[in-house]
Write an enzyme that holds these catalytic residues in place. Sequence first.
Site, PDB file in Angstrom:
ATOM      1  N   GLU A   1      53.956  51.481  50.623  1.00 37.74           N
ATOM      2  CA  GLU A   1      53.195  51.746  49.303  1.00 37.74           C
ATOM      3  C   GLU A   1      52.585  52.497  48.724  1.00 37.74           C
ATOM      4  O   GLU A   1      52.399  52.887  49.772  1.00 37.74           O
ATOM      5  CB  GLU A   1      52.563  49.739  49.067  1.00 37.74           C
ATOM      6  CG  GLU A   1      51.625  49.961  48.176  1.00 37.74           C
ATOM      7  CD  GLU A   1      51.064  48.217  47.795  1.00 37.74           C
ATOM      8  OE1 GLU A   1      50.820  48.152  46.760  1.00 37.74           O
ATOM      9  OE2 GLU A   1      50.503  48.641  49.199  1.00 37.74           O
TER      10      GLU A   1
ATOM     11  N   LYS B   1      54.526  46.559  40.980  1.00 39.85           N
ATOM     12  CA  LYS B   1      52.993  44.584  41.864  1.00 39.85           C
ATOM     13  C   LYS B   1      52.414  44.313  40.469  1.00 39.85           C
ATOM     14  O   LYS B   1      51.943  44.816  39.022  1.00 39.85           O
ATOM     15  CB  LYS B   1      52.424  45.429  42.344  1.00 39.85           C
ATOM     16  CG  LYS B   1      51.662  44.914  42.854  1.00 39.85           C
ATOM     17  CD  LYS B   1      50.623  45.908  43.439  1.00 39.85           C
ATOM     18  CE  LYS B   1      50.317  44.524  45.476  1.00 39.85           C
ATOM     19  NZ  LYS B   1      48.697  45.905  46.323  1.00 39.85           N
TER      20      LYS B   1
ATOM     21  N   CYS C   1      52.796  44.582  49.714  1.00 40.42           N
ATOM     22  CA  CYS C   1      51.689  43.932  49.555  1.00 40.42           C
ATOM     23  C   CYS C   1      51.529  43.086  49.336  1.00 40.42           C
ATOM     24  O   CYS C   1      52.543  42.464  49.876  1.00 40.42           O
ATOM     25  CB  CYS C   1      50.845  45.344  48.932  1.00 40.42           C
ATOM     26  SG  CYS C   1      49.132  45.303  50.326  1.00 40.42           S
TER      27      CYS C   1
END
Length: 290
Positions: free
Chosen positions: A49, A128, A164
């Site tokens: 990420e 995300k 994540c």
Amino acid sequence: MSHQPSSTVRVAVTQFEPAWLDLPKAVEKTCRLIREAAENGAKLVSFPECWIPGYPAWIWYVREYSCPSSISKNSLQADSAEMRRICQSAADHHIAVVLGFSENFKGSLYISQAIINAEGSIEVLRRKLKATHMERTMFGDASGSALQNVVELPDVGRVGTLACWEHTQPLLKYHTYHQRETIHVAAWPPLYEHDGGPGLYSMSKEGIATLRTASGVTMNTPGGGSSAIFGPDGRLVADGLPETEEGFIYAELQLDDILKAKGFLDVCGHYSRPDLLWLGVDKKEKTHVV
């Protein structure tokens, strides 16, 4: 005669320090690692990420210092010469790439991921779904296109990715499962086993110096690499390097193991009850002006 995909795929996972807040060096390092992974026989290489230009660790504690202009200027634009160079590197070395990056879109930032095929075309470009906790002070949220996160790649399989804390969202994970992934890339910033103290994350000495996190309560000590590869049954296939070392983790994935795991438990197949429980999805990208 139909082409039968190989039952084995060699993959590479990166455990390297980012080129902190330096887009040209970040692109150069990315291309070098793509080449190295391909030269070592990998068909797919993954990056963490915000690999470009490095995860902005300073957001996790309050102090006077921050570098919003530095990360904005050094974030990667999806339609840019820098991204085209990375795509060309994938094509030159005939390797698929899953890239995590801070995306600069018209001056706003998003935690984004791209899946690039071995011909250098971007097959998936997603953001995300929800920036995590303090990330919301810097990064925006995604819209419907973020749900298109799995794609078929020749010689590799159906590759998908999440970032994540997206992995804590059961509905998002179920939607990902339902796209019939062969390989899942779980992208995280540096994360190491909790020691019982207040710390959560860590990084390199250079990262600590660049982001000025030495006096913070988190991300203030060197270390934090924890890359690994797991099989479909959760078994560890390839362990990581020591947390302060850079390097690749390689594995030969046995894709037939997926059939064994699904034969035992398939939460989107024989072990599901769509007559009782189902998921509604809105994939439409929402725009600011309609």
